[in-house]
Design a protein around this motif. Structure first.
Motif, mmCIF file in Angstrom:
data_model
loop_
_atom_site.group_PDB
_atom_site.id
_atom_site.type_symbol
_atom_site.label_atom_id
_atom_site.label_comp_id
_atom_site.label_asym_id
_atom_site.label_seq_id
_atom_site.Cartn_x
_atom_site.Cartn_y
_atom_site.Cartn_z
ATOM 1 N N GLY A 28 40.929 28.178 41.776
ATOM 2 C CA GLY A 28 41.016 28.704 43.263
ATOM 3 C C GLY A 28 42.627 29.514 43.024
ATOM 4 O O GLY A 28 42.839 30.391 43.663
ATOM 5 N N SER A 29 43.454 28.902 41.819
ATOM 6 C CA SER A 29 44.735 29.393 41.951
ATOM 7 C C SER A 29 44.952 30.284 40.558
ATOM 8 O O SER A 29 46.229 31.107 40.333
ATOM 9 N N TRP A 30 44.314 30.264 39.715
ATOM 10 C CA TRP A 30 44.661 31.484 38.446
ATOM 11 C C TRP A 30 43.367 32.636 39.040
ATOM 12 O O TRP A 30 43.651 33.179 39.877
ATOM 13 N N ARG A 31 44.355 33.490 38.515
ATOM 14 C CA ARG A 31 44.939 35.413 38.772
ATOM 15 C C ARG A 31 44.881 35.574 37.312
ATOM 16 O O ARG A 31 45.345 35.367 36.754
ATOM 17 N N PRO A 32 44.286 37.196 37.088
ATOM 18 C CA PRO A 32 43.982 38.203 36.050
ATOM 19 C C PRO A 32 44.959 38.735 35.723
ATOM 20 O O PRO A 32 46.426 38.241 36.546
ATOM 21 N N ARG A 58 36.694 42.322 37.240
ATOM 22 C CA ARG A 58 35.723 42.746 38.365
ATOM 23 C C ARG A 58 34.977 41.733 39.245
ATOM 24 O O ARG A 58 34.876 41.157 40.200
ATOM 25 N N GLU A 59 34.597 41.266 38.159
ATOM 26 C CA GLU A 59 33.028 40.253 37.847
ATOM 27 C C GLU A 59 34.333 39.107 38.350
ATOM 28 O O GLU A 59 33.492 38.192 39.268
ATOM 29 N N TRP A 60 35.340 38.962 37.888
ATOM 30 C CA TRP A 60 36.201 37.703 38.469
ATOM 31 C C TRP A 60 35.868 37.723 39.858
ATOM 32 O O TRP A 60 36.566 36.839 40.772
ATOM 33 N N GLU A 61 37.396 38.990 40.409
ATOM 34 C CA GLU A 61 37.866 39.329 42.212
ATOM 35 C C GLU A 61 35.820 38.963 42.842
ATOM 36 O O GLU A 61 36.593 38.363 44.055
ATOM 37 N N GLU A 62 35.103 39.373 42.073
ATOM 38 C CA GLU A 62 33.806 38.774 43.092
ATOM 39 C C GLU A 62 32.993 37.712 42.842
ATOM 40 O O GLU A 62 32.856 37.424 43.687
ATOM 41 N N ARG A 63 32.892 37.218 41.766
ATOM 42 C CA ARG A 63 32.370 35.681 41.878
ATOM 43 C C ARG A 63 33.311 34.840 41.220
ATOM 44 O O ARG A 63 32.584 33.551 41.003
ATOM 45 N N SER A 123 37.425 35.821 29.211
ATOM 46 C CA SER A 123 37.247 36.823 28.375
ATOM 47 C C SER A 123 38.844 37.678 28.658
ATOM 48 O O SER A 123 39.023 37.875 27.611
ATOM 49 N N LEU A 124 39.336 37.411 29.792
ATOM 50 C CA LEU A 124 40.240 38.260 30.017
ATOM 51 C C LEU A 124 41.517 37.059 28.775
ATOM 52 O O LEU A 124 42.044 38.009 28.414
ATOM 53 N N CYS A 125 41.941 36.392 29.199
ATOM 54 C CA CYS A 125 42.928 35.478 28.618
ATOM 55 C C CYS A 125 42.592 35.568 27.460
ATOM 56 O O CYS A 125 43.603 35.549 26.345
ATOM 57 N N GLU A 126 41.377 35.462 26.699
ATOM 58 C CA GLU A 126 41.439 35.887 25.153
ATOM 59 C C GLU A 126 41.331 37.739 25.052
ATOM 60 O O GLU A 126 42.072 37.794 24.003
ATOM 61 N N GLU A 128 36.573 50.793 24.288
ATOM 62 C CA GLU A 128 36.077 49.496 25.099
ATOM 63 C C GLU A 128 36.316 48.963 25.273
ATOM 64 O O GLU A 128 36.119 48.187 26.467
ATOM 65 N N GLN A 129 37.552 47.527 25.270
ATOM 66 C CA GLN A 129 38.431 47.197 25.600
ATOM 67 C C GLN A 129 38.498 46.632 26.765
ATOM 68 O O GLN A 129 38.649 45.694 27.157
ATOM 69 N N TRP A 130 39.554 47.839 26.749
ATOM 70 C CA TRP A 130 39.963 48.137 28.215
ATOM 71 C C TRP A 130 38.758 47.483 29.199
ATOM 72 O O TRP A 130 38.735 47.898 30.609
ATOM 73 N N ARG A 131 37.381 48.989 28.989
ATOM 74 C CA ARG A 131 36.709 48.676 29.944
ATOM 75 C C ARG A 131 36.020 47.457 29.805
ATOM 76 O O ARG A 131 34.996 47.245 30.607
ATOM 77 N N ARG A 132 35.323 46.596 29.194
ATOM 78 C CA ARG A 132 35.570 45.471 28.828
ATOM 79 C C ARG A 132 36.562 43.844 30.134
ATOM 80 O O ARG A 132 35.623 43.347 30.649
ATOM 81 N N ASP A 133 37.762 44.384 29.672
ATOM 82 C CA ASP A 133 38.708 43.981 30.469
ATOM 83 C C ASP A 133 38.540 44.275 32.197
ATOM 84 O O ASP A 133 38.668 43.821 33.113
ATOM 85 N N LEU A 134 37.987 45.585 32.267
ATOM 86 C CA LEU A 134 37.808 45.784 33.786
ATOM 87 C C LEU A 134 36.439 45.639 34.204
ATOM 88 O O LEU A 134 36.808 44.958 35.692
ATOM 89 N N VAL A 135 35.493 45.745 33.003
ATOM 90 C CA VAL A 135 34.275 44.501 34.550
ATOM 91 C C VAL A 135 34.582 43.407 34.364
ATOM 92 O O VAL A 135 34.553 42.668 35.241
ATOM 93 N N SER A 136 34.794 42.915 33.434
ATOM 94 C CA SER A 136 35.368 41.211 33.681
ATOM 95 C C SER A 136 36.076 40.956 34.667
ATOM 96 O O SER A 136 36.569 39.726 35.039
#
Length: 106
Positions: free
Chosen positions: A5-9, A53-58, A66-69, A43-51
């Motif tokens: 609930g409180s974590w942000r990218p 957006r996935e975090w924001e949606e789900r 993945s984002l933290c690593e 590729e890493q920037w694209r994976r981070d973007l997908v992660s």
């Protein structure tokens, strides 16, 4: 990691999109190839973007991990480069004297 609930990218998703877009630009590719002799790895920037957006949606725990690593790896990579110049603690003793070429001009 904090609870979901409180974590942000670490960065807003728009920042990942901007980095990915920059990485894919012709100017950046040419510059990176000139400096490093190889194409940039975007590729890493694209994976981070997908992660992100996935975090924001789900609120996916996998996306959070993945984002933290990715950010940890980015920080470690930035820290491993050593300084090119040796830092001084004080100015040289003769810093106020004219330079040799100024003496010749007079």
């Amino acid at each position: 990691m904090a609870d979901g609930g409180s974590w942000r990218p670490p960065r807003p998703c728009e920042a990942y999109r901007a980095e990915w877009k920059l990485c894919r630009s012709a100017r950046h590719r040419l510059h990176h190839y000139y400096v490093h002799g190889e194409r940039p790895a975007c590729e890493q920037w694209r994976r981070d973007l997908v992660s992100c957006r996935e975090w924001e949606e789900r609120r996916s725990a996998e996306a959070q991990r993945s984002l933290c690593e990715s950010e940890r790896a980015r920080v470690q990579t930035a820290r491993k480069h050593t300084l090119v110049w040796a830092l001084r603690r004080s100015p040289p003793a003769d810093w106020h004297l004219p330079l040799p070429q100024e003496e010749k001009d007079k």
